[in-house]
Design a protein around this motif. Sequence first.
Motif, short mmCIF file in Angstrom:
data_model
loop_
_atom_site.label_atom_id
_atom_site.label_comp_id
_atom_site.label_asym_id
_atom_site.label_seq_id
_atom_site.Cartn_x
_atom_site.Cartn_y
_atom_site.Cartn_z
N THR A 18 0.77 6.30 -6.79
CA THR A 18 0.63 4.86 -6.66
C THR A 18 1.06 4.44 -5.28
O THR A 18 2.02 4.96 -4.72
N ASP A 20 1.87 0.90 -3.26
CA ASP A 20 2.14 -0.52 -3.47
C ASP A 20 1.76 -0.96 -4.88
O ASP A 20 1.13 -2.00 -5.09
N ARG A 22 -0.50 0.11 -6.80
CA ARG A 22 -1.87 0.43 -7.22
C ARG A 22 -2.00 1.92 -7.46
O ARG A 22 -1.48 2.73 -6.69
N SER A 23 -2.71 2.31 -8.50
CA SER A 23 -2.86 3.76 -8.62
C SER A 23 -4.04 4.21 -7.77
O SER A 23 -5.06 3.55 -7.69
N VAL A 24 -3.81 5.31 -7.13
CA VAL A 24 -4.74 5.77 -6.11
C VAL A 24 -5.05 7.24 -6.38
O VAL A 24 -4.18 8.00 -6.77
N ALA A 39 -7.96 4.07 0.25
CA ALA A 39 -7.88 3.05 -0.78
C ALA A 39 -7.91 1.65 -0.17
O ALA A 39 -7.70 0.66 -0.86
#
Lengths: 234, 640
Positions: A18, A20, A22-24, A39
């Motif tokens: 993740t 920030d 967000r999952s990436v 991303a």
Amino acid sequence: MSAPAQTAEAPGAPVKLTIDGRSVEAREGMTVLQAAREAGIEIPTLCYLEELSGYGSCRLCLVEVKAGRRTRTVVSCLYPVEEGLEVQTETEKIAHHRKLILELLAARWDRVDPALLKKYGADPERFAKHTTYCILCGLCVRQCAEIEGKNVLGFIGRGTERQVVVYPELAAKFCAQCAKGREMPCLEVCPTGVITSEFAAAGLTLPDKLPVAYPVCIKDDDNLRDVAKKVGDV
Amino acid sequence: MARLTSLEDLERYRQEVLARRDPKKPCVTICSGTGCRAYKSEKVAHAFQAELEAKGLAGKVDVRRTGCHGFCERGPIVVMLPEETCYLKVKVEDVPELVAETLVGGKVVERLLYRTDAGEGVVHENDIPFYKHQTRLLFHDNLRIDPTNLDDYLAVGGYGALAKALGSMTPEQVVAEVKKSNLRGRGGAGFPAGVKWETTRNSPGDERYVLVNADEGDPGAYMDRSILEGNPHSVLEGFIIGGYAIGARTGYVYVRQEYPLAVENLIGALDDLHEAGLLGENILGTGFSFEILIYRGAGAFVSGESSALMSSIEGKVGEPRPKYIRTSVKGLFDKPSNLNNVETWANVPLIISRGAEWFAGIGTEGSKGTKVFSLVGKVNNTGLVEVPMGMSLRRIVFDIGGGIREGRAFKAVQTGGPSGGVIPESMLDLPVDFDELTKVGSMMGSGGMIVMDDNTCMPDVAKYFLEFLADESCGKCVPCREGVWQMLQILTRMVKGEGREGDVELLEDLSTTVQDASLCALGQSAPNPVLSSIHYFRDEYRAHVEEKRCPALVCKALTSYWVDPDKCIACGLCKKNCPVGAISGEKKQVHVVDQALCTKCDTCFQVCPPKTRAVTKLSGQPVPKPPEDLAVRAAKGKKG
Ligand code: SF4
Ligand code: SF4
Ligand code: FES
């Protein structure tokens, strides 16, 4: 070199992390910076270029990572992605470090991106000036060594005395051919524009007594002229 | 010597060595460490040889050049065995007397003994206060060992630990023993050695390396050099055991070029080991093979940093690299590598031969064993000091160090070398171990300890350390290269009396970023001397900035010299000695310093008679005008 240039096609097992919050999705072997950029998350960098090896000297791309229980401050341009890694790119601490780093850079180079200065509230006047323009990011050195396969440029000295230099013998041999039909690649990568085109002017002749190295780094205008003169058209 | 091909062979040979030696035979040992050599110990050794020959005693008395005893300041140190009579500051001229009196006559030469404050001579080394309070596990054999003689090391049980490890322990058991001992790396960070060994051992790959960090760079600290020079085999024995435990076939000793004697002794020791079959193929017939290579570093402070050191061995610039993958997994040539410093390796044979429990019985909860410190600065006894972890600073400074020079007041002690921190008087009872030092904002580092008296100005000291660090920074990363330099500018301003409001806060602000954002440990720890001295002596910083005053009267720009008219006896000493003629005054007249001419060289202050003390240093206040009437007022005016 510390981390070989990562090419996009480097296949690797998929890794989830993740950034920030967000999952990436990334692939093994990528750096956190690459994963973030893919991303669409921007992290400021200065000494980084995708084509060149990672160097980790400007420290602008700092982020906080949490793997297990430990939180660390690391440079994203070199930190490898890991499954489950949690990355924060803009914590208060990171913003503070960036502000300071920008201020420190501004003491050497008076053309630091104003937008960046503003974003981090950096005061370019806070520290004593010692303008040299070259910020020792090493991009030119790496460009010459890694892409051109030459070692015309190098570092000498340490601490604030560190300098980027041109080895005139090698310059005479290689620079002209590099310059043929295109901009000099080292000039192109230099973020500060300190490498003057004169230095690598094609066909330079050399004095009888060769100095070991010419500094690329300049202290003031006189010195700039001096260097250009010595290296360019002796 | 013949190659030893089995464990029994080693033991048999050791017995042979012992049988050849008569413990009662007199032996003159002369310290030949770098410190004593600087005081001409080599000449003293030659003089002994010559004198013994002249007196027909050549075969009856042994002469042995040994490693450092730690009390270098009083060198050359000569100890006569078997009585262990210890003579300090021995000169060539003293040799005939020592031979005649002590060796032939069996009497002690009083004038070369250590003297207590009460004036009594101390005969035995271990009774000298400097040594009495130490626990010398690593250093005590130095007395009996000529570093160029393998037999000497074997005679004190050397390579017994290696034989034990190879003969009766699996590599895993050795690792477990070191883990159980809780030995922490003596190079600075204090990482548990056994844990690091285990990670290296268990990292995938068939090739792995062990390394000795002998790139000690702290100014004034030389414990690693002394161990390497004086007892290289203790390090090598630990190292070979480490190689066996970790599963390495090759080891590197990274030693700085500036340590020629260490390099020489090391090379000699390696040759001897090869010849004896204790190194190379199939060591002692156990099937274990190990090779050691010496790599000479150029002696840059930053090369001691592990990633820089490995780059250097790989033939690249000795610059730090970010190591997000630990070197125990991917180190030298990208293979699992285990780096420990000299002192750490030297502890290993002790742990293996005496057992982890014995070792863990010495020291504190979190730090086991002893630590060698380099005690320097304003203490009476300086030198290398080995004490159990946890001994209080007070005992080290006052019992071993013999207190502050010239009876002055203690102000602070700086531990951990240039990137360590200062510890004030209120914390003198601090037990010295890894964790306690970190808690108070300093660190163990490699064990430098600089004692400061009340003549020390904290911003000035901080500036001194930063100067060193700014010089030694490799310059690769921005926070360290630029940040440390800027900190230095601020401090320089401050001690010049040009401090600005907010400077202290600016220093603190910079420090946090330099600490957190720098690439390697040099930058990360560089702010320590500044932060710790601000923490404990903030008033002193404030005085410099706000009042333009140096409370310790050290900063030249902030200090003026003034002759107190009520004390001056017109002896004229100050006038006579002032190199720039800044002092005027006639007979029976109060002397006056011309502030415009004064270069603040401190001469007048030093020559003014102690009873008079008329020359006074002032800071943060205007210099009073000379009195109208210059007639001397002090009672016992004497003319000069
Ligand atoms: S010359 Fe330019 S590219 Fe090269 S190190 Fe300096 S700033 Fe970077
Ligand atoms: S912290 Fe200092 S010594 Fe370490 S890499 Fe950065 S500039 Fe070099
Ligand atoms: S871009 Fe990562 S350190 Fe410069």
